[in-house]
Design an enzyme around this catalytic site. Structure first.
Site, PDB file in Angstrom:
ATOM      1  CG  ASP A   1       0.468 -36.121  18.420  1.00 45.77           C
ATOM      2  OD1 ASP A   1      -0.543 -36.317  19.131  1.00 45.77           O
ATOM      3  OD2 ASP A   1       1.134 -35.071  18.475  1.00 45.77           O
TER       4      ASP A   1
ATOM      5  NE  ARG B   1      27.484 -24.615  31.028  1.00 44.40           N
ATOM      6  CZ  ARG B   1      28.223 -24.155  30.021  1.00 44.40           C
ATOM      7  NH1 ARG B   1      29.292 -24.825  29.614  1.00 44.40           N
ATOM      8  NH2 ARG B   1      27.900 -23.037  29.420  1.00 44.40           N
TER       9      ARG B   1
END
Length: 389
Positions: A278, A231
């Protein structure tokens, strides 16, 4: 000088060719010569190992350091060029030196360094990546929270004036969209700044709104952002469901679980996932630690971590990322190579010159052994063996 490269297979960016030759000159690819054609006139013919593979040079949009140098610690043109040189050993022919969240003075010095370095022919500096400081304090990661802030008018004036000075280089800014107003996002993009979502707590709706406005990227997908819940899909869920942005992915086996990487690749349209390293200063060295804003970062078991175990960049180079994309995700070789070259070129708007082997494109190439380690590179048609440093 016109060079005719023969013997190795050639990956064009789309397919692998056998038995073809490559003519380069004046820093450009002049011709791909099919079997049976007469050899072209050249000043030098170079016979390559038939087991090797010629591919477009790798492009890395997120490089904090290399060769013992941290761009935040040394925000100079010479440091940026030295970082490129360290990564060239691993097939990277162009990159964005990345400055993470720091003081305004550091960011401005890094910008001036990038402007200078971009102007140096063959240097491989493609612009600059500001990773912060306009990020979420709750998702700062290894960024120093003292320097996290929201942009003011002076920041926007400075950033908006930078692309015009970059002489073809790119300005990339990672930010948390919940921390920057729509008007500021639009102003930055109108000035030519490429925006990417990262280090964020934004909900999915806010991230989609940023994409609607024109934000093009997602910085190290899954990292420095909430996880996906049924959700609350969050930034990562929005990125997987929306086909528009390009997503950077750190494929070192530590930042993202291989199953999650496979799920992400299955969800994303082809061409919208890029490999990034990175990388930090230890890349290309045997260093066991380095300093970042007064904190010691330790190199342990293939990871770079703070004392509490927080990841602080990656112990990764682009050739290793390509190999990992095959071994950990199970991608075909051609797609692994595209994720390291063509797709970042498209993200940066440089696809007309970089990321393919085709007549008229830049002669920025990597020569890979059968095990996908790097034998050497060409930048602007100039060769350097990987073991030459």
């Amino acid at each position: 000088m016109r060079q005719f490269l023969t013997g190795a297979r050639i990956f064009t960016g789309e397919t692998i060719l056998d038995g073809h030759g490559l003519l380069v000159g004046d820093g450009r690819i002049l011709d791909i010569v099919a079997p049976g054609r007469s050899p072209p006139a050249a000043d030098r013919s170079v016979a390559l190992d038939p087991g090797d593979l010629l591919a477009p040079g790798f492009l890395d949009i997120q490089v904090n350091g290399g060769g013992g140098i941290l761009f935040n610690g040394q925000p100079t043109a010479d440091a940026a060029l030295a970082i490129v040189a360290a990564h060239r050993r691993f097939g990277t022919t162009g990159l964005l030196p990345t400055v993470i969240t720091d003081t305004p003075d550091c960011h401005r010095a890094a910008a001036e360094a990038a402007v200078d370095a971009v102007a140096r022919p063959g240097g491989g500096v493609l612009g600059i990546h500001f990773e912060g400081p306009f990020i979420s304090p709750q998702r700062a990661g290894a960024h120093d929270p003292r320097f996290v802030r929201t942009p003011d008018d002076a920041d926007l004036d400075f950033l908006c004036g930078l692309p015009a000075r970059m002489q073809g280089g790119r300005v990339l800014l990672t930010l948390a969209p919940e921390c920057v107003e729509d008007a500021a996002l639009s102003r930055l993009m109108a000035a030519g700044v490429i925006l990417s979502v990262g280090h964020t707590m934004a909900n999915a709706e806010r991230v989609v709104r940023a994409f609607d406005l024109g934000v093009r990227g997602v910085t190290h997908l899954f990292n420095a952002m909430p996880g996906i819940a049924n959700r609350q899909p969050g930034p990562a869920g929005a990125a997987l469901a929306d086909g528009r942005p390009w997503c950077g992915l750190i494929v070192d086996g530590h930042h993202v679980h291989p199953l999650m990487m496979r799920a992400a690749l299955a969800a994303r349209p082809r061409g919208r996932m890029m490999l990034v390293t990175d990388a930090m200063p230890p890349t290309g060295t045997d260093a066991s630690s380095f300093e970042l804003n007064g904190r010691t970062i330790h190199r342990r078991d293939g990871r770079l971590v703070l004392a509490d175990g927080t990841l602080a960049g990656a112990d990764l180079d682009m050739a290793a990322a390509v190999r990992n994309a095959g071994s950990l995700i199970g991608l075909p070789l051609e797609e692994c190579l595209r994720m390291a070259s063509l797709y970042p070129a498209e993200f940066l708007g440089m696809a007309g010159e970089r990321g393919r082997i085709a007549p008229g494109w830049r002669a920025d190439l990597v020569l890979l052994r059968p095990d996908l380690t790097v034998r050497g590179t060409w930048v602007d048609g100039g060769w350097r063996a990987a073991d030459a440093g």
